[in-house]
Scaffold this motif. Structure first.
Motif: not given
Length: 281
Positions: A165-188
């Protein structure tokens, strides 16, 4: 040149306990046990510092320093431990290291509140660090608001992902989570899902890619799981990248596919005057 503790001689023994620990930290298990990440390279370290990620330890080999590494001294929050060339090459993950390696606490990143025109990238199960890192770099360059990394694929803060990523991983929110958490976030957040899949009815440049979107990408061999392809029933989209009939290639690298669709999102926003996607101010 990076600041080093002149009162302490460089570490030269390849059996030094600090070197053995650094080697262990190249493995995901070792990093997870300590809750840390490895940041190697002047560019990557500079971007981490610019994002507020403060190293707890820095290791330096002046003999290997590149011109870029030589200019980072003023940014360092602590004195580096000097290593001999052989010692640094033992703990480096690169063929041509530039003599800088840092340990930092793993970033704790919050999911952002999204602007009306935000694009979120969702990576489901991607295993190759090079692909994940390249997508993070493209997401940063194209103005994406966040990247969600699902499953036990590549560690988004692994040293090879950080490098790719040449350090771009630090330039925007990068979040590891499970599918249920992702689906809940995107829906909300009210995101319209855009599933990238070769059997989709719409060519990506013909699809309406404005508004608050979640771009869904799966593995090259397995694609997106069925539940993600169906996540937007009634309101979601499925898009494909057309391939030339008769070509030997039957698929694209996932990072290439991500780049095409992300920059089409950016193009459509520019055309409609929406500007860069991102989080709410």
């Amino acid at each position: 040149m990076t600041r080093a503790d002149s009162s302490t001689p460089p570490i030269t023994s390849l059996q030094n306990p600090q070197l053995k620990r650094l080697v262990r930290l190249h493995a995901r298990r070792g990093r997870e046990q300590e809750g840390v990440i490895l940041i190697e390279g002047a560019r990557e370290l500079s971007r981490a510092l610019g994002a507020g990620v403060m190293p707890t330890e820095i290791f330096s080999c002046p003999e290997l320093h590149s011109p870029e590494a030589a200019g980072i001294d003023a940014l360092l929050p602590l004195t580096a431990t000097e290593l001999s060339r052989a010692a640094f090459e033992k703990v480096s993950g690169r063929e041509n290291p530039d003599g800088l390696l840092a340990v930092a606490n793993r970033p704790v990143v919050a999911l952002p509140d999204l602007a009306p025109d935000a694009v979120v990238v969702v990576l489901d199960g991607l295993e190759k660090p090079g692909n994940v890192g390249a997508i993070l770099r493209t997401a940063d360059a194209s103005g994406a608001a966040a990247v969600l990394v699902l499953g036990r694929g590549a560690d988004p803060y692994g040293p090879n992902v950080i490098r790719a990523s040449q350090g771009s991983v630090f330039a925007l929110p990068v979040v590891a989570l499970d599918e249920a958490g992702a689906y809940a976030y995107l829906t909300a957040q009210g995101c319209v899902t855009v599933a990238c899949t070769p059997d989709a009815p719409h060519v990506y440049w013909d699809a309406p890619l404005t508004g608050r979107l979640a771009l869904l990408l799966g593995t090259e061999h397995g694609g997106l799981p069925a539940h993600w392809r169906q996540a937007g029933n009634g309101s979601g989209l499925s898009v494909r990248i057309p391939m030339t009939v008769g070509s030997a290639a039957d698929s694209l690298n996932v990072a290439t596919a991500a780049a095409l669709v992300l920059f089409e999102c950016a193009r459509q926003r520019r055309r409609t005057g929406l500007g860069n996607a991102g989080a709410s101010p």
